[in-house]
Design an enzyme around this catalytic site. Structure first.
Site, PDB file in Angstrom:
ATOM      1  N   ARG A  55     -31.017  -6.499 -10.914  1.00  0.00           N
ATOM      2  CA  ARG A  55     -30.332  -7.114 -12.057  1.00  0.00           C
ATOM      3  C   ARG A  55     -31.288  -8.002 -12.848  1.00  0.00           C
ATOM      4  NH1 ARG A  55     -26.174  -9.859  -7.938  1.00  0.00           N
ATOM      5  NH2 ARG A  55     -26.765  -7.949  -6.864  1.00  0.00           N
ATOM      6  N   LYS A  69     -36.244  -7.581   3.392  1.00  0.00           N
ATOM      7  CA  LYS A  69     -35.242  -6.738   4.045  1.00  0.00           C
ATOM      8  C   LYS A  69     -35.631  -6.496   5.497  1.00  0.00           C
ATOM      9  CE  LYS A  69     -33.966  -3.838   0.040  1.00  0.00           C
ATOM     10  NZ  LYS A  69     -32.545  -4.199  -0.069  1.00  0.00           N
TER      11      LYS A  69
HETATM   12  N1  BES Z   1     -32.008  -1.712  -4.108  1.00  0.00           N
HETATM   13  C1  BES Z   1     -31.062  -2.529  -3.440  1.00  0.00           C
HETATM   14  C2  BES Z   1     -29.686  -1.866  -3.315  1.00  0.00           C
HETATM   15  C3  BES Z   1     -29.623  -0.650  -2.435  1.00  0.00           C
HETATM   16  C4  BES Z   1     -29.354  -0.784  -1.083  1.00  0.00           C
HETATM   17  C5  BES Z   1     -29.785   0.612  -2.961  1.00  0.00           C
HETATM   18  C6  BES Z   1     -29.284   0.337  -0.287  1.00  0.00           C
HETATM   19  C7  BES Z   1     -29.703   1.735  -2.168  1.00  0.00           C
HETATM   20  C8  BES Z   1     -29.460   1.612  -0.819  1.00  0.00           C
HETATM   21  C9  BES Z   1     -30.886  -3.839  -4.198  1.00  0.00           C
HETATM   22  O1  BES Z   1     -32.009  -4.302  -4.851  1.00  0.00           O
HETATM   23  C10 BES Z   1     -30.526  -4.875  -3.204  1.00  0.00           C
HETATM   24  O2  BES Z   1     -31.328  -5.166  -2.364  1.00  0.00           O
HETATM   25  N2  BES Z   1     -29.329  -5.434  -3.336  1.00  0.00           N
HETATM   26  C11 BES Z   1     -28.887  -6.435  -2.461  1.00  0.00           C
HETATM   27  C12 BES Z   1     -28.200  -7.499  -3.298  1.00  0.00           C
HETATM   28  C13 BES Z   1     -27.844  -8.747  -2.542  1.00  0.00           C
HETATM   29  C14 BES Z   1     -29.089  -9.480  -2.123  1.00  0.00           C
HETATM   30  C15 BES Z   1     -27.003  -9.613  -3.437  1.00  0.00           C
HETATM   31  C16 BES Z   1     -27.914  -5.817  -1.472  1.00  0.00           C
HETATM   32  O3  BES Z   1     -27.147  -4.923  -1.864  1.00  0.00           O
HETATM   33  O4  BES Z   1     -27.959  -6.179  -0.309  1.00  0.00           O
HETATM   34 MN    MN Z   2     -33.232  -5.459  -3.575  1.00  0.00          MN
END
Ligand code: BES
Ligand code: MN
Ligand code: ZN
Length: 501
Positions: A355, A281
């Site tokens: 997931r 990230k």
């Molecule tokens: N934990 C994150 C989702 C999240 C983002 C929760 C911001 C709370 C605040 C999750 O694991 C994630 O990174 N999801 C990705 C999925 C994508 C790579 C398909 C996302 O939402 O960007």
């Molecule tokens: Mn994530």
């Protein structure tokens, strides 16, 4: 905080502040307000008649009494329109009382209990107590060490809610007790989520879960170490954990009352820190990723409440705690991992890790043969785009379960909105080389594709998925009972759902 219901003379006691709730657009002042008004040279009615105070939600009008009344200050506190008022109005009112106390530096308070039609006295007492306790919450573990002697805040210590008659007194008193335990469980979840990931490791989460097992609680806890998870074939969750120096831990809490008619499994996402892994990230996106175990925190909070709530349902609380980190041993984009049920998953983005861990958690949950499964997960940023910071999404394969959860959230002040589990999007998670892939890939509808991925692992079991990415954490304090930081979202919603079952 000491919260009690009282009968008698509101102005009979020496106290820092007396709070008199007022709905907007009222024609006639209540008895207590008339009383105070007379003692204060009609300053209250004057403020209302001149339109200086309108009773809008959260509006305050403060008078210093200069010895004319036993209360040092009298505050008119607006409740907004009487028509739209609900139990949530009362919860917010409780939170606003904390704000009033802070503004007036009060530690003791008397309150004329507001009456909202359709809200029974017990529920009213519960909501106000929740608002008071949740609104005064602060995460202060790391505040005010020896080096920096902060003056302790002058906190609200005593609140008396004045009611009309003995019957109401009894009901409100019961409600306050229930509200206090609901708040306490919510606060446990908040503390867990607010604790930095360096401390809130998978192992630590297991310790917290185990600490809920006390004599007479009716709670049992099984902990699966990495070896056990390997034996069970949890190849998906283990893959996510592989990049971290912290070993994964599986936790299975259970509550099994003697004559239960139903068994329900509640599964929480428990990523103690989500760096994204090798699909790392950007730093801004990582800043709050200690919250990525908020689903599991809600499960723990719920279990803290079960011995008090004593629902007539078997509850299985399940989470697989892992940390998602990049390293030489981390799982990679392009890897194919095999989940516990044999499904092969092509990992195209290691940041869609929730997931992947839930795949195994849900399979494990299904093996408990529950009548229904509910999962809570901070699963997608897309959910925040869709519904914002206050509202969680619910998707599932059972309309009646979904509706019951929405109603439950309405009652507890934890808003939930249904999104469709739209089958045709399943094509977006079809893999060319494995059974399924872990991202939808640029088609939009990220909340839906994530839920469709989970659906693969629950089969026909009635199931609801709550994407709580938005409301798990509060940055803009839009609600007085929800101060900055973790919200403890889900604890009260689930508890309420179970007790309505
Ligand atoms: N934990 C994150 C989702 C999240 C983002 C929760 C911001 C709370 C605040 C999750 O694991 C994630 O990174 N999801 C990705 C999925 C994508 C790579 C398909 C996302 O939402 O960007
Ligand atoms: Mn994530
Ligand atoms: Zn995550």
């Amino acid at each position: 905080m000491q919260i009690e219901a009282t009968q008698g003379e509101l102005f009979g006691h020496t106290v820092d502040v007396a709070v008199l709730p007022v709905f907007s657009g009222i024609k006639r002042l209540s008895g207590v307000i008339q009383l105070a008004d007379k003692a204060l040279d009609e300053i209250l009615s004057g403020a209302i008649e001149s339109g200086q105070f309108e009773g809008k939600e959260g509006e305050r009008f403060t008078v210093t009494t200069l010895g004319l009344l036993k209360a040092k200050r009298v505050v008119l506190l607006g409740l907004g329109s009487k028509d739209g008022a609900s139990v949530d109005t009362l919860r917010k009112f409780g939170g606003l009382l904390v704000r009033v106390a802070r503004e007036t530096k009060a530690s003791s308070m008397v309150v004329a209990m507001p009456l909202v039609s359709d809200v029974p006295s017990r529920a009213a007492g519960q909501a106000i107590a929740e608002g008071l306790e949740l609104g005064s919450y602060r995460f202060h573990t790391f505040k005010g060490t020896q080096h920096k002697k902060e003056k302790p805040l002058r906190e609200l210590k005593r609140v008396s809610l004045f009611v009309e008659d003995a019957k109401t007194l009894k009901l409100v008193t019961e409600g306050i007790a229930r509200g206090k335990s609901f708040a306490e469980a919510t606060i446990l979840a908040r503390d867990l989520v607010n604790t930095p990931s360096a401390d809130m490791t998978p192992m630590h989460m297991a310790e917290v879960a185990k600490s809920l097992v006390t004599r007479g609680s009716g709670i049992h806890c099984k902990v699966l170490d990495q070896k056990a998870m390997e034996r069970m074939g949890m190849g998906a969750a283990l893959a996510v954990a592989r990049g971290s120096m912290h070993a994964p831990v599986g936790i299975h809490l259970s509550y099994r009352p003697a004559k239960a008619k139903k068994r329900i499994a509640i599964v929480g996402k428990a990523v103690t820190f989500d760096s994204g892994g090798l699909s790392i990230k950007p730093s801004d996106g990582m800043m709050t990723m200690k919250i990525d175990m908020a689903g599991a925190a809600a499960v723990i909070g719920l279990f803290k409440l079960l011995p008090v709530l004593k629902p007539n349902v078997e509850v299985e609380g399940i989470f697989l705690a892992v940390e998602n980190m990049p390293s030489g041993s981390a799982y990679r984009p392009g890897d194919v991992v095999t989940a516990m049920d044999g499904t092969t998953i092509e990992v195209l983005n290691t940041d869609a890790e929730g997931r992947v861990t839930l795949a195994d958690a849900l399979t494990y949950a299904k093996k408990q043969e529950p009548d229904m499964i509910i999962d809570l997960a901070t699963l997608t940023g897309a959910c925040i785009v869709a519904l914002g910071e206050d509202v969680a999404a619910v998707l599932g394969n059972n309309e009646s379960l979904t509706q019951k959860l929405i109603v439950s959230g309405k009652e507890t002040g934890e808003p939930l909105w249904a999104l469709p589990l739209y089958e045709p999007y399943t094509q977006f998670i079809r893999s060319k080389i494995a059974d399924i892939k872990n991202i939808g890939g640029g088609h939009g509808g990220g909340v839906i594709t994530a839920a469709l991925f989970l659906k693969t692992f629950v089969g026909d079991t009635p199931w609801a998925h709550l994407d709580i990415a938005g409301p798990s954490y509060t940055e803009k304090e839009t609600r007085p009972e929800q101060p900055y930081g973790a919200s403890g979202y889900g604890v009260r919603l689930l508890a309420n759902f179970l007790s309505n079952m």
